[in-house]
Design an enzyme around this catalytic site. Structure first.
Site, short mmCIF file in Angstrom:
data_model
loop_
_atom_site.label_atom_id
_atom_site.label_comp_id
_atom_site.label_asym_id
_atom_site.label_seq_id
_atom_site.Cartn_x
_atom_site.Cartn_y
_atom_site.Cartn_z
N ASP A 41 -1.38 -6.45 -6.42
CA ASP A 41 -0.37 -6.50 -5.37
C ASP A 41 0.94 -6.98 -5.98
OD1 ASP A 41 1.29 -7.40 -3.17
OD2 ASP A 41 -0.49 -7.37 -1.91
N SER B 138 1.21 -9.64 4.59
CA SER B 138 2.34 -10.14 3.83
C SER B 138 2.82 -11.48 4.42
CB SER B 138 3.43 -9.07 3.83
OG SER B 138 4.40 -9.32 2.87
N HIS C 218 0.63 -3.07 -1.99
CA HIS C 218 0.84 -4.31 -1.23
C HIS C 218 0.03 -4.25 0.06
CE1 HIS C 218 2.58 -7.87 0.32
NE2 HIS C 218 3.43 -7.28 1.16
#
Length: 564
Positions: free
Chosen positions: A504, A277, A532
């Site tokens: 995602d 991320s 994710h």
């Protein structure tokens, strides 16, 4: 994995990555460090006394980011820093780490970094790190012992955010990490500056955060617009009062320079790194600044640093819409789906549920707390991060339709990391502080946000309006941004594996494609699936490709796809 480890893994593996959308949508103004992540252009609505004169930080200028303080800027490459350590920084690179036993079998340490890399005499910050030493005798997946092999050094892990604690993350996932990787690397987590145990920033107490998370993020009239602006200003002012000078020195460029200090103190010539991320933005920034010191790097759930805040926020809204569509198709096919039997019907009924909660917040079993529309939206978004949360969301939606908001409130609380005692961790405060430095805000004030709503809603009928309005907090931030959109080439770096998941929600797949294309040595590895990030969560094909790269240095073929 112990119960304590499971809690750590849940809070850091999901919640930290969740912070990504915080600034981008639900909390303030940016999602990554690219577009949706940060955002903070000085608003004309802010009194001049509330914002210091525009100035580009020396750290940003040294990194080739001059001109970042306010206004739109052309996308330029991130330039590497000089290879030699400046004499003024030599004492930081010469420290000795003192590791001590901590936290049920781990080792902890602290070290110093300058508050301002170009003015080290101005003072220091203390950063905290943890490690799980390599375990050569760890059992392999099939029960066979792992050959000791050559120790490869340290592998730094970052779970995302910005604001996710890498210390908690390593303590949560180390014992579940691939046995071969654990046999060859010490797993190390460094809480970035301002995060967790590393000189953390703070902004609001629990009671004020409860109010902040409940504020209406789909204003219907001027009074609700004013309330939203007031909440954004109160958050920013709370950070100024409680965190002081640190707020001006929490950028991703500075955090990447901290990584290089730790790399040297660990005795590694190159930084080996897995970032998820926002951790991909931090890792890519390191590679751009220090390409010659970049080792085996995996960037999973990638951000596109070339995006401005407005574009990033809008495209991230589209990512959540894509994830919602996947959930809606799955839900509609199940007997217990509370929203209907077709994807269109579920979407329409979710919108109707949000409107009903906006008009009449739902009671919950949590004392006097009621579920607001903002918290209902946050609860749904939380469940988009991982498909294993979908059954829980179906139950929460069924309860909400019946008038009980407890389930959605619990999901919203998980998103923010709210504890049962009503306190909040440092996650969201650090998230905002980093985001508001890394990019100029998408809007100068509420009028800009209102004008952007139709475009956001075209991208995301379900979440676009929320994400447009909630990009305001950084508009009122007490310090100017020091970053600007840029590309990262990292010329001369070793191969860098960029992992993208096709559905995602928080880091749309197009961002991974873009980052892999920018990096001179980028290799795109695709997971065709939901949720994710992908490494360590979904697929033996993808995990195997990443592990072979970490252990042998050979990246997967560019464009390789795993998953269903």
């Amino acid at each position: 994995m112990s119960a304590r480890d499971r809690v750590r893994a849940r809070r850091t593996g999901i919640a930290a990555a969740v912070a990504l959308v915080t600034a981008a949508g639900l909390v303030a103004g940016g999602c990554s460090a690219g577009g949706a992540p940060s955002g903070a252009v000085p608003s004309t609505a802010v009194p001049s006394s509330a914002v210091p004169p525009a100035a580009v930080s020396p750290a940003a200028a040294a990194a080739g980011l001059a001109g970042a303080a306010g206004g739109a800027a052309a996308v330029t490459p991130l330039e590497p820093l000089p290879a030699d350590v400046p004499p003024a920084l030599a004492p930081y690179y010469a420290q000795r780490l003192g590791w001590t036993a901590c936290d049920d079998g781990f080792e902890c340490t602290t070290f110093r970094v300058p508050l301002d890399y170009d003015r080290p005499a101005d003072g220091d910050l203390t950063l905290a790190a943890v490690r799980a030493p390599a375990v050569p005798a760890a059992p392999a997946g099939a029960g066979d012992p792992v050959a000791p092999g050559e120790r490869l050094g340290s592998l730094l892990l970052n779970p995302g955010g910005p604001g996710g604690s890498a210390v908690e993350y390593v303590e949560g996932v180390a014992r579940t990490y691939d046995a071969g990787v654990r046999a060859r690397y010490d797993l190390v987590g460094l809480d970035p500056r301002g995060v967790g145990r590393s000189s953390p920033v703070t902004c609001l107490d629990g009671e004020r955060m409860d109010a902040y998370t409940a504020v209406d993020i789909t204003p219907d009239d001027q009074a609700e617009v004013d309330a939203l602006v007031t909440a954004a200003k109160e958050f920013a002012e709370g950070c100024r009062q409680r965190s002081g000078d640190r707020l001006g020195h929490l950028s991703t460029v500075e955090a990447a320079r901290d990584l290089d200090v730790l790399r040297a103190l660990l005795g590694d010539e190159r930084l080996h790194y897995v970032g998820k991320s926002y951790g991909t933005f931090l890792g890519a920034t390191y590679a751009g600044l220090f390409p010659g010191r970049t080792g085996r790097m995996v960037l999973d759930g990638a951000m596109d640093p070339s995006l401005d805040s407005l574009t990033g926020n809008r495209t991230q809204a589209g990512g959540f819409e894509t994830a919602w569509a996947a959930f809606a198709r799955d839900c509609a096919a199940r007997e217990d789906c509370p929203l209907g039997r077709t994807e269109q019907q579920t979407g329409e009924r979710l919108t109707a549920l949000f409107a009903a909660v906006d008009a009449h917040p739902l009671t919950t079993t949590d004392g006097a707390r009621r579920l607001s529309e903002a918290q209902a939206t946050t609860g749904v978004i939380q469940a988009m991060y991982a498909d294993f949360l979908w059954p829980r969301l179906r139950t929460a939606l069924a309860d909400a339709v019946a008038g009980d908001g407890t389930g959605l409130l619990r999901l919203s609380d998980d998103y923010y990391g709210r504890e049962v005692d009503g306190s909040y961790p440092n996650l969201m405060f650090a998230n905002m502080a980093v985001n508001c430095l890394d990019l100029p805000a998408p809007f100068a004030g509420p009028d800009d946000a209102a004008r952007a709503v139709p475009d956001f809603e075209r991208t995301s009928p379900r979440f676009g309006r929320d994400m447009a309005w909630m990009a305001l907090t950084c508009t009122y931030w007490p310090v100017r941004p020091t970053g600007t959109p840029h590309t990262v080439r990292a010329a001369g770096a070793a191969p860098i594996v960029v992992v993208g998941t096709t559905r995602d929600p928080a880091t749309p797949y197009a961002w991974a494609q873009a980052l892999a294309g920018q990096l001179e040595s980028g290799r795109l590895l695709t997971y065709d699936g939901d949720g994710h990030t992908a490494y360590g969560r979904h697929d033996s094909c993808l995990d195997g490709a990443v592990n072979r790269f970490l252990l042998g240095g050979e990246p997967p073929e560019n464009g390789k796809t795993c998953g269903r």
